[in-house]
Scaffold this motif. Structure first.
Motif, PDB file in Angstrom:
ATOM      1  N   UNK A 215       0.834  -1.201   0.000  1.00 24.88           N
ATOM      2  CA  UNK A 215       0.000   0.000   0.000  1.00 24.88           C
ATOM      3  C   UNK A 215       0.871   1.255   0.000  1.00 24.88           C
ATOM      4  N   UNK A 216       0.538   2.257  -0.829  1.00 23.01           N
ATOM      5  CA  UNK A 216       1.275   3.524  -0.762  1.00 23.01           C
ATOM      6  C   UNK A 216       0.895   4.287   0.498  1.00 23.01           C
ATOM      7  N   UNK A 217       1.811   5.106   0.991  1.00 19.32           N
ATOM      8  CA  UNK A 217       1.488   5.893   2.177  1.00 19.32           C
ATOM      9  C   UNK A 217       0.948   7.256   1.753  1.00 19.32           C
ATOM     10  N   UNK A 218       0.002   7.753   2.528  1.00 15.91           N
ATOM     11  CA  UNK A 218      -0.616   9.054   2.285  1.00 15.91           C
ATOM     12  C   UNK A 218      -0.243   9.954   3.456  1.00 15.91           C
ATOM     13  N   UNK A 219       0.834  10.682   3.294  1.00 12.59           N
ATOM     14  CA  UNK A 219       1.261  11.594   4.352  1.00 12.59           C
ATOM     15  C   UNK A 219       0.257  12.734   4.474  1.00 12.59           C
ATOM     16  N   UNK A 220       0.439  13.532   5.501  1.00 13.07           N
ATOM     17  CA  UNK A 220      -0.472  14.662   5.690  1.00 13.07           C
ATOM     18  C   UNK A 220      -0.360  15.677   4.564  1.00 13.07           C
ATOM     19  N   UNK A 221       0.743  15.612   3.806  1.00 14.09           N
ATOM     20  CA  UNK A 221       0.853  16.471   2.637  1.00 14.09           C
ATOM     21  C   UNK A 221       0.003  15.992   1.483  1.00 14.09           C
ATOM     22  N   UNK A 222      -0.220  14.664   1.405  1.00  2.04           N
ATOM     23  CA  UNK A 222      -1.070  14.091   0.354  1.00  2.04           C
ATOM     24  C   UNK A 222      -2.544  14.108   0.741  1.00  2.04           C
ATOM     25  N   UNK A 223      -2.816  13.599   1.917  1.00  5.86           N
ATOM     26  CA  UNK A 223      -4.170  13.632   2.474  1.00  5.86           C
ATOM     27  C   UNK A 223      -4.087  14.279   3.846  1.00  5.86           C
ATOM     28  N   UNK A 224      -4.822  15.333   4.042  1.00  3.77           N
ATOM     29  CA  UNK A 224      -4.799  16.010   5.338  1.00  3.77           C
ATOM     30  C   UNK A 224      -5.422  15.112   6.404  1.00  3.77           C
ATOM     31  N   UNK A 225      -5.144  15.379   7.681  1.00  2.00           N
ATOM     32  CA  UNK A 225      -5.782  14.579   8.738  1.00  2.00           C
ATOM     33  C   UNK A 225      -7.304  14.579   8.642  1.00  2.00           C
ATOM     34  N   UNK A 226      -7.900  15.694   8.238  1.00  2.00           N
ATOM     35  CA  UNK A 226      -9.356  15.746   8.096  1.00  2.00           C
ATOM     36  C   UNK A 226      -9.826  14.831   6.966  1.00  2.00           C
ATOM     37  N   UNK A 227      -9.063  14.769   5.876  1.00  2.00           N
ATOM     38  CA  UNK A 227      -9.444  13.905   4.762  1.00  2.00           C
ATOM     39  C   UNK A 227      -9.307  12.431   5.140  1.00  2.00           C
ATOM     40  N   UNK A 228      -8.284  12.099   5.915  1.00  2.00           N
ATOM     41  CA  UNK A 228      -8.164  10.717   6.414  1.00  2.00           C
ATOM     42  C   UNK A 228      -9.355  10.374   7.293  1.00  2.00           C
ATOM     43  N   UNK A 229      -9.729  11.307   8.145  1.00  2.00           N
ATOM     44  CA  UNK A 229     -10.897  11.097   9.010  1.00  2.00           C
ATOM     45  C   UNK A 229     -12.146  10.886   8.170  1.00  2.00           C
ATOM     46  N   UNK A 230     -12.286  11.639   7.081  1.00  2.00           N
ATOM     47  CA  UNK A 230     -13.467  11.516   6.230  1.00  2.00           C
ATOM     48  C   UNK A 230     -13.518  10.153   5.554  1.00  2.00           C
ATOM     49  N   UNK A 231     -12.371   9.638   5.114  1.00  2.00           N
ATOM     50  CA  UNK A 231     -12.327   8.301   4.509  1.00  2.00           C
ATOM     51  C   UNK A 231     -12.794   7.250   5.514  1.00  2.00           C
ATOM     52  N   UNK A 232     -12.340   7.367   6.749  1.00  2.00           N
ATOM     53  CA  UNK A 232     -12.743   6.423   7.797  1.00  2.00           C
ATOM     54  C   UNK A 232     -14.240   6.536   8.064  1.00  2.00           C
ATOM     55  N   UNK A 233     -14.763   7.766   8.041  1.00  2.00           N
ATOM     56  CA  UNK A 233     -16.199   7.958   8.235  1.00  2.00           C
ATOM     57  C   UNK A 233     -16.991   7.300   7.108  1.00  2.00           C
TER      58      UNK A 233
END
Length: 290
Positions: A215-233
């Protein structure tokens, strides 16, 4: 009245004496010390210092992880059957350890194409110690807090917006491997993208941060913490959404649906046609004989 005045006078003289102030000071120290002893030590004893935690983690690492990852986490580049024994852990951060060890993927019995999720062999305290030790080897992603991946506290409208944004991000970046509903799928060279159903939000967040295995990593520069949270939601909303179309066929999309259509649908039609043809032939033969 005079008796009361005399008593008050004697007490006043005692309070102004040199020993009275010392007695009050000692009494205050005794009371404050007793209160501190009663409430503070239990918390202090239950939380080891960072130095002690790192030392404990190093002992666990040397016993359980050093064979593949080296004595100091530098990695073991020896190749066996096409697989590296263990990569360097310098700079992977505490989040990578918490994900790999917390889901039972590590330690592995032997190197392979995929580290499946299995029973966890370490306690929460031991996992924290291992994560602290690996984090001390070099700067890397920290273990996220619950507020980083939870939508608790948002209004209903904000929740819907977060789920909608997360769905767009997931469908753009993740469906090629994990399928449109997170059911997982096959990968090259014997690997696979695991199902995301029932996976805790913390581990999904850590996987996005660290990029485990293929799996590629999505740093906070690629996906912000809010966007990661949205994916989980969004992934959480999939589990709460009922299936209205009957058989889900594993939720694997057009491959399983096409196979079902060919085998069951067209196969059933061919079987029905053969049955009709055989019975029609028997009926015609009977009429000719008559």
């Amino acid at each position: 009245m005079r008796l009361l005045n005399r008593t008050a006078g004697r007490l006043s003289r005692h309070r102004r004496g040199p020993l009275a102030g010392l007695a009050v000071l000692l009494l205050g120290l005794v009371i404050s010390g007793s209160l501190y002893t009663a409430f503070s030590p239990a918390q202090a004893d239950s939380q080891p210092s960072e130095t002690e935690q790192v030392a404990q983690g190093k002992e666990l690492f040397l016993a359980s992880c050093s064979f593949c990852h080296g004595q100091n986490g530098e990695g073991v580049p020896t190749v066996r059957d096409g697989y590296q024994l263990g990569p360097s852990l310098v700079g992977v951060g505490a989040a990578a350890v918490d994900f790999q060890v917390g889901t039972g993927r590590m330690p592995m019995a032997s190197p392979g194409a995929q580290a499946p999720r299995k029973k966890v062999v370490f306690t929460d305290e031991e996992i924290e110690a291992l994560a602290a030790y690996v984090a001390s080897l070099g700067p890397g992603p920290a273990i996220p807090d619950e507020s980083d991946y939870s939508i608790e506290g948002l209004s209903e409208e904000e929740r819907e917006e977060a789920i909608s944004r997360g769905g767009q991000i997931f469908l753009t970046n993740c469906t090629a491997c994990h399928n449109f509903n997170g059911a997982g799928g096959a990968m090259p060279r014997g690997g696979y993208a695991p199902s995301l159903h029932g996976v805790e939000g913390k581990y999904i967040y850590e996987a996005l941060l660290t990029g485990p295995q293929q799996m590629p990593n999505f740093s906070n520069g690629n996906l912000s913490p809010e966007e990661k949270r949205d994916v989980i939601a969004y992934l959480g909303s999939l589990e709460e959404t009922p299936e209205y179309a009957g058989f889900t066929l594993g939720g694997l999309g057009p491959v399983s649906e096409g196979l079902f259509a060919w085998v069951v649908g067209i196969g059933g039609l061919v079987g029905a046609a053969v049955w009709i043809a055989s019975h029609t032939t028997r009926s015609n033969k009977s009429k000719v004989d008559a």
